[in-house]
Write an enzyme that holds these catalytic residues in place. Structure first.
Site, PDB file in Angstrom:
ATOM      1  N   CYS A 253       4.824   9.794  75.377  1.00 60.57           N
ATOM      2  CA  CYS A 253       3.584   9.590  76.146  1.00 60.57           C
ATOM      3  C   CYS A 253       2.909  10.899  76.542  1.00 60.57           C
ATOM      4  O   CYS A 253       1.710  11.093  76.302  1.00 60.57           O
ATOM      5  CB  CYS A 253       3.859   8.708  77.356  1.00 60.57           C
ATOM      6  SG  CYS A 253       4.965   9.440  78.595  1.00 60.57           S
TER       7      CYS A 253
ATOM      8  N   HIS B 297       5.399   7.811  83.053  1.00 61.49           N
ATOM      9  CA  HIS B 297       4.571   7.432  81.906  1.00 61.49           C
ATOM     10  C   HIS B 297       3.122   7.820  82.166  1.00 61.49           C
ATOM     11  O   HIS B 297       2.672   7.891  83.317  1.00 61.49           O
ATOM     12  CB  HIS B 297       4.667   5.932  81.639  1.00 61.49           C
ATOM     13  CG  HIS B 297       4.105   5.529  80.307  1.00 61.49           C
ATOM     14  ND1 HIS B 297       4.755   5.787  79.128  1.00 61.49           N
ATOM     15  CD2 HIS B 297       2.933   4.922  79.971  1.00 61.49           C
ATOM     16  CE1 HIS B 297       4.022   5.334  78.110  1.00 61.49           C
ATOM     17  NE2 HIS B 297       2.905   4.817  78.603  1.00 61.49           N
TER      18      HIS B 297
ATOM     19  N   HIS C 194      -2.138   4.992  74.642  1.00 60.51           N
ATOM     20  CA  HIS C 194      -0.881   5.616  75.057  1.00 60.51           C
ATOM     21  C   HIS C 194       0.192   5.388  74.004  1.00 60.51           C
ATOM     22  O   HIS C 194       0.056   4.543  73.116  1.00 60.51           O
ATOM     23  CB  HIS C 194      -0.427   5.088  76.423  1.00 60.51           C
ATOM     24  CG  HIS C 194       0.060   3.661  76.398  1.00 60.51           C
ATOM     25  ND1 HIS C 194       1.137   3.215  77.143  1.00 60.51           N
ATOM     26  CD2 HIS C 194      -0.383   2.564  75.723  1.00 60.51           C
ATOM     27  CE1 HIS C 194       1.329   1.925  76.941  1.00 60.51           C
ATOM     28  NE2 HIS C 194       0.432   1.507  76.095  1.00 60.51           N
TER      29      HIS C 194
END
Length: 383
Positions: A298, A346, A358
């Site tokens: 990420c 994240h 993402h």
């Protein structure tokens, strides 16, 4: 005459009675044992699909957090390795200077030996402990000017070389510690992902179908919330434009800048380039610790995207969240970074309409998804 009766043989009647009695006692004993024995442990109930889903999600989140620790340790290890390399180069340079000073002193000592005189210079070189010899105050007074300069230089170089060797040793010890942290983080990631795979592999086809249905429901709810945000943002934008139009007619100011100036144009241009890069990565696999170009995690994706726009972001989510301007969810603009979970494990890039790009998790690819798919921690605007 009295008759003599033959005594009755009772053996045939008592043997069966004894057998019955023994069997009865055995039964009673067995019943007593059964009554006193601990009950067999009840079988552990099988977790529900919802519990499995939560456990798997938790494991992926924990793996994501461990991935960020791995990324941080890897970055620290690389930095420390470069630092140690520089220190070792300095040690080599200092050692060479020390050797030059030693050769100069050696030349003086050799000349003195040929002349039959053994001065303090030669004594210094032959001493078991040169440092102790240095401590004798009369040394410098007995040397010639050139010899004194050579001895002083030797002393300086010896001290500098020792300091650099000590610094390099400490740097190597720190590097060893960072490498251990790197290995530990890697093992944690692998352990969490392996446990998640085991949970999923034990599910039947029917259970997997039910799990997929729950996932679909979760995504639908996240998209609904994204659509609501999109409507609210569109309404706010219309209101802002109406206010600007009214202000233009009246010739008055609407107050603080709304972000339409030259600086904002430059920022939006960078955001557009970062978004274009991120879109081009859609479909590439998530791989923990990866920074491209064929796969990403990420924070590796957001770092690479903004680098394509000329903005250097730190490697981890924990550092990226500290860069730029904090913005509220209602004020998000394309290119902004949205961070998730309490542990900030994240990150995704906002693309508008409540959606983001993402790199989700192992087994998935870079994709578009609602920002409400995960609990939002906060957002920042880089650039």
């Amino acid at each position: 005459m009295a008759s003599h009766r033959k005594p009755r043989n009772r053996s045939h009647s008592t043997v069966p009675a004894l057998g019955i009695t023994t069997a009865a006692l055995a039964s009673v004993s067995l019943l007593a044992q059964s009554a006193g024995a601990a009950p067999a442990p009840a079988a552990k109930p099988k977790p529900s699909i919802e519990e499995v889903q939560k456990k798997v999600d938790d494991l992926y989140r924990e793996a994501g957090s461990a991935t960020e620790r791995y990324n941080k340790s890897k970055e620290d290890t690389t930095t420390q390795r470069k630092k140690v390399g520089g220190l070792l180069d300095q040690v080599a340079a200092r050692t060479e200077k020390l050797n030059e000073s030693r050769r100069t002193l050696g030349n003086y000592a050799a000349a003195q030996y040929r002349e039959g005189t053994l001065s303090s210079t030669a004594t210094l070189l032959l001493a078991d402990d040169p440092q102790s010899y240095f401590d004798q105050n009369h040394l410098m007074a007995t040397l010639t000017g050139r010899e004194g300069k050579a001895v002083a230089d030797y002393r300086v170089q010896q001290k500098a070389a020792a300091e650099k060797r000590g610094e390099a040793a400490r740097g190597l010890a720190a590097l060893t510690g960072k490498q251990a942290s790197l290995r530990s983080s890697k093992e944690t990631v692998q352990s969490k992902l392996a446990e998640a795979r085991r949970l999923l592999s034990r599910m039947t086809a029917e259970e997997k179908a039910r799990l997929a249905a729950l996932e679909k429901k979760k995504q639908a709810e996240a998209r609904r919330r994204a659509a609501k945000l999109a409507q609210e943002q569109a309404a706010a934008e219309q209101k802002r434009k109406a206010a600007e139009k009214a202000a233009a007619k009246s010739g008055s100011s609407t107050g603080p800048s709304t972000g339409t100036g030259a600086g904002s144009s430059t920022s939006s241009g960078k955001a557009a380039r970062a978004l274009a890069f991120a879109r081009a990565q859609i479909g590439k696999p998530y791989v923990w610790g990866a920074t491209g170009p064929s796969s990403y995690d990420c924070s590796g994706l957001t770092q690479a995207a903004w680098k394509a726009a000329g903005v250097d972001l730190p490697r981890t989510t924990w550092d990226q969240v500290k860069v730029g301007t904090r913005v509220a969810t209602q004020d998000l603009r394309p290119g902004d970074l949205v961070f998730f979970y309490d542990d900030i494990s994240h990150v995704g890039m906002y693309i508008g309409n409540g959606m983001m790009i993402h790199a989700p998790k192992p087994g998935a690819s870079v994709r578009e998804e609602s920002i409400y798919y995960m609990p939002i921690h906060g957002s920042v605007r880089p650039g």
